[in-house]
Design a protein around this motif. Structure first.
Motif, PDB file in Angstrom:
ATOM      1  N   LEU A  62       0.870  -1.174   0.000  1.00  0.00           N
ATOM      2  CA  LEU A  62       0.000   0.000   0.000  1.00  0.00           C
ATOM      3  C   LEU A  62       0.903   1.218   0.000  1.00  0.00           C
ATOM      4  O   LEU A  62       1.712   1.404   0.914  1.00  0.00           O
ATOM      5  CB  LEU A  62      -0.893   0.002   1.240  1.00  0.00           C
ATOM      6  CG  LEU A  62      -1.855   1.179   1.376  1.00  0.00           C
ATOM      7  CD1 LEU A  62      -2.882   1.174   0.244  1.00  0.00           C
ATOM      8  CD2 LEU A  62      -2.559   1.115   2.726  1.00  0.00           C
ATOM      9  N   TYR A  63       0.802   2.011  -1.049  1.00  0.00           N
ATOM     10  CA  TYR A  63       1.670   3.179  -1.218  1.00  0.00           C
ATOM     11  C   TYR A  63       0.852   4.300  -1.825  1.00  0.00           C
ATOM     12  O   TYR A  63       0.209   4.109  -2.855  1.00  0.00           O
ATOM     13  CB  TYR A  63       2.850   2.805  -2.115  1.00  0.00           C
ATOM     14  CG  TYR A  63       3.730   3.960  -2.545  1.00  0.00           C
ATOM     15  CD1 TYR A  63       4.366   4.766  -1.600  1.00  0.00           C
ATOM     16  CD2 TYR A  63       3.938   4.242  -3.881  1.00  0.00           C
ATOM     17  CE1 TYR A  63       5.175   5.806  -1.985  1.00  0.00           C
ATOM     18  CE2 TYR A  63       4.753   5.285  -4.275  1.00  0.00           C
ATOM     19  CZ  TYR A  63       5.365   6.071  -3.324  1.00  0.00           C
ATOM     20  OH  TYR A  63       6.168   7.115  -3.708  1.00  0.00           O
ATOM     21  N   TYR A  94      -0.412  -2.055  -4.714  1.00  0.00           N
ATOM     22  CA  TYR A  94       0.364  -2.508  -5.869  1.00  0.00           C
ATOM     23  C   TYR A  94       1.000  -3.853  -5.559  1.00  0.00           C
ATOM     24  O   TYR A  94       1.466  -4.065  -4.428  1.00  0.00           O
ATOM     25  CB  TYR A  94       1.513  -1.535  -6.176  1.00  0.00           C
ATOM     26  CG  TYR A  94       1.086  -0.155  -6.545  1.00  0.00           C
ATOM     27  CD1 TYR A  94       0.719   0.151  -7.856  1.00  0.00           C
ATOM     28  CD2 TYR A  94       1.062   0.851  -5.586  1.00  0.00           C
ATOM     29  CE1 TYR A  94       0.341   1.446  -8.200  1.00  0.00           C
ATOM     30  CE2 TYR A  94       0.680   2.142  -5.926  1.00  0.00           C
ATOM     31  CZ  TYR A  94       0.317   2.430  -7.228  1.00  0.00           C
ATOM     32  OH  TYR A  94      -0.059   3.705  -7.564  1.00  0.00           O
ATOM     33  N   PRO A  95       1.095  -4.735  -6.551  1.00  0.00           N
ATOM     34  CA  PRO A  95       1.923  -5.925  -6.340  1.00  0.00           C
ATOM     35  C   PRO A  95       3.348  -5.458  -6.036  1.00  0.00           C
ATOM     36  O   PRO A  95       3.802  -4.442  -6.577  1.00  0.00           O
ATOM     37  CB  PRO A  95       1.870  -6.643  -7.698  1.00  0.00           C
ATOM     38  CG  PRO A  95       0.647  -6.105  -8.373  1.00  0.00           C
ATOM     39  CD  PRO A  95       0.491  -4.704  -7.877  1.00  0.00           C
ATOM     40  N   GLN A 111       6.129  -6.365  -7.047  1.00  0.00           N
ATOM     41  CA  GLN A 111       6.981  -6.259  -8.226  1.00  0.00           C
ATOM     42  C   GLN A 111       6.819  -4.907  -8.919  1.00  0.00           C
ATOM     43  O   GLN A 111       7.695  -4.472  -9.641  1.00  0.00           O
ATOM     44  CB  GLN A 111       6.672  -7.384  -9.232  1.00  0.00           C
ATOM     45  CG  GLN A 111       6.969  -8.755  -8.703  1.00  0.00           C
ATOM     46  CD  GLN A 111       5.786  -9.376  -7.959  1.00  0.00           C
ATOM     47  OE1 GLN A 111       4.867  -8.707  -7.490  1.00  0.00           O
ATOM     48  NE2 GLN A 111       5.812 -10.681  -7.819  1.00  0.00           N
ATOM     49  N   VAL A 112       5.706  -4.243  -8.686  1.00  0.00           N
ATOM     50  CA  VAL A 112       5.473  -2.901  -9.233  1.00  0.00           C
ATOM     51  C   VAL A 112       5.881  -1.846  -8.206  1.00  0.00           C
ATOM     52  O   VAL A 112       6.504  -0.844  -8.545  1.00  0.00           O
ATOM     53  CB  VAL A 112       3.989  -2.729  -9.643  1.00  0.00           C
ATOM     54  CG1 VAL A 112       3.702  -1.300 -10.085  1.00  0.00           C
ATOM     55  CG2 VAL A 112       3.620  -3.724 -10.747  1.00  0.00           C
ATOM     56  N   ALA A 113       5.545  -2.080  -6.947  1.00  0.00           N
ATOM     57  CA  ALA A 113       5.811  -1.097  -5.887  1.00  0.00           C
ATOM     58  C   ALA A 113       7.305  -0.892  -5.623  1.00  0.00           C
ATOM     59  O   ALA A 113       7.737   0.232  -5.360  1.00  0.00           O
ATOM     60  CB  ALA A 113       5.112  -1.510  -4.598  1.00  0.00           C
ATOM     61  N   ILE A 114       8.069  -1.952  -5.680  1.00  0.00           N
ATOM     62  CA  ILE A 114       9.494  -1.846  -5.332  1.00  0.00           C
ATOM     63  C   ILE A 114      10.230  -0.865  -6.237  1.00  0.00           C
ATOM     64  O   ILE A 114      10.941   0.010  -5.738  1.00  0.00           O
ATOM     65  CB  ILE A 114      10.154  -3.234  -5.247  1.00  0.00           C
ATOM     66  CG1 ILE A 114       9.606  -3.966  -4.016  1.00  0.00           C
ATOM     67  CG2 ILE A 114      11.677  -3.127  -5.192  1.00  0.00           C
ATOM     68  CD1 ILE A 114       9.983  -5.424  -3.912  1.00  0.00           C
ATOM     69  N   ALA A 171      -2.616  -7.596  -9.694  1.00  0.00           N
ATOM     70  CA  ALA A 171      -2.507  -6.313 -10.386  1.00  0.00           C
ATOM     71  C   ALA A 171      -3.859  -5.867 -10.906  1.00  0.00           C
ATOM     72  O   ALA A 171      -4.210  -4.689 -10.817  1.00  0.00           O
ATOM     73  CB  ALA A 171      -1.503  -6.399 -11.520  1.00  0.00           C
ATOM     74  N   ALA A 172      -4.640  -6.788 -11.427  1.00  0.00           N
ATOM     75  CA  ALA A 172      -5.969  -6.432 -11.929  1.00  0.00           C
ATOM     76  C   ALA A 172      -6.841  -5.911 -10.800  1.00  0.00           C
ATOM     77  O   ALA A 172      -7.599  -4.959 -10.969  1.00  0.00           O
ATOM     78  CB  ALA A 172      -6.622  -7.640 -12.583  1.00  0.00           C
ATOM     79  N   ALA A 173      -6.709  -6.515  -9.641  1.00  0.00           N
ATOM     80  CA  ALA A 173      -7.519  -6.087  -8.502  1.00  0.00           C
ATOM     81  C   ALA A 173      -6.997  -4.798  -7.891  1.00  0.00           C
ATOM     82  O   ALA A 173      -7.764  -3.886  -7.619  1.00  0.00           O
ATOM     83  CB  ALA A 173      -7.536  -7.181  -7.436  1.00  0.00           C
ATOM     84  N   VAL A 174      -5.695  -4.701  -7.688  1.00  0.00           N
ATOM     85  CA  VAL A 174      -5.170  -3.585  -6.916  1.00  0.00           C
ATOM     86  C   VAL A 174      -5.074  -2.294  -7.698  1.00  0.00           C
ATOM     87  O   VAL A 174      -5.121  -1.226  -7.107  1.00  0.00           O
ATOM     88  CB  VAL A 174      -3.798  -3.901  -6.282  1.00  0.00           C
ATOM     89  CG1 VAL A 174      -3.911  -5.038  -5.310  1.00  0.00           C
ATOM     90  CG2 VAL A 174      -2.759  -4.156  -7.312  1.00  0.00           C
ATOM     91  N   THR A 175      -4.964  -2.342  -8.989  1.00  0.00           N
ATOM     92  CA  THR A 175      -4.855  -1.088  -9.719  1.00  0.00           C
ATOM     93  C   THR A 175      -6.156  -0.312  -9.654  1.00  0.00           C
ATOM     94  O   THR A 175      -6.171   0.883  -9.873  1.00  0.00           O
ATOM     95  CB  THR A 175      -4.452  -1.317 -11.191  1.00  0.00           C
ATOM     96  OG1 THR A 175      -5.369  -2.241 -11.773  1.00  0.00           O
ATOM     97  CG2 THR A 175      -3.033  -1.827 -11.305  1.00  0.00           C
ATOM     98  N   THR A 176      -7.263  -0.997  -9.301  1.00  0.00           N
ATOM     99  CA  THR A 176      -8.535  -0.298  -9.170  1.00  0.00           C
ATOM    100  C   THR A 176      -8.893  -0.048  -7.713  1.00  0.00           C
ATOM    101  O   THR A 176      -9.905   0.554  -7.425  1.00  0.00           O
ATOM    102  CB  THR A 176      -9.667  -1.125  -9.814  1.00  0.00           C
ATOM    103  OG1 THR A 176      -9.720  -2.403  -9.175  1.00  0.00           O
ATOM    104  CG2 THR A 176      -9.440  -1.280 -11.301  1.00  0.00           C
TER     105      THR A 176
END
Length: 121
Positions: A58-59, A64-65, A67-70, A106-111
């Motif tokens: 959570l950022y 974000y997964p 792999q995207v957040a890092i 990613a599909a869930a968290v981007t929204t």
């Protein structure tokens, strides 16, 4: 001493909820995030949680997964600048294809957002 990244770092949370998230289920995703939140003590016992496929970060009010957040967080820490939206979007797309668990998360968290809906700049 206070530095520019201090305020950003205070608002980061981690959860091992990636396997429970679903698209268009914002409230349920937030509850799942809270149920599977990683504490500091848990992370100290097992720092390899940073590489768990179910890790969600959570950022800035968005999930974000990892792999995207890092890369987003490394950009702030190393360069004191947010990663541009274009770079994040490209990275999210590449990661969505690489792993089914990451793709579902990613599909869930981007929204899914919480608290503020601040955009990366």
């Amino acid at each position: 001493q206070y530095c520019g990244t201090h305020a950003i770092i205070e608002h980061i949370q981690m959860s091992l909820c990636g396997h429970t998230l679903s698209a268009n289920a914002s409230e349920a995703n937030q509850q799942a995030f809270a149920r599977h939140r990683v504490s500091y003590a848990e992370f100290c016992k097992n720092p390899s949680l940073a590489f768990d496929a179910n890790l969600i970060v959570l950022y800035r009010g968005h999930m974000y997964p990892a792999q995207v957040a890092i890369p987003m967080l490394l950009s702030v820490l190393a360069f004191n600048h947010n990663l541009p939206n274009k770079a994040v979007a490209k990275f999210e797309h590449k990661k969505n294809v690489s792993s089914s668990a990451t793709a579902a998360a990613a599909a869930a968290v981007t929204t899914t957002t919480t608290h503020s809906d601040t955009e990366h700049k």
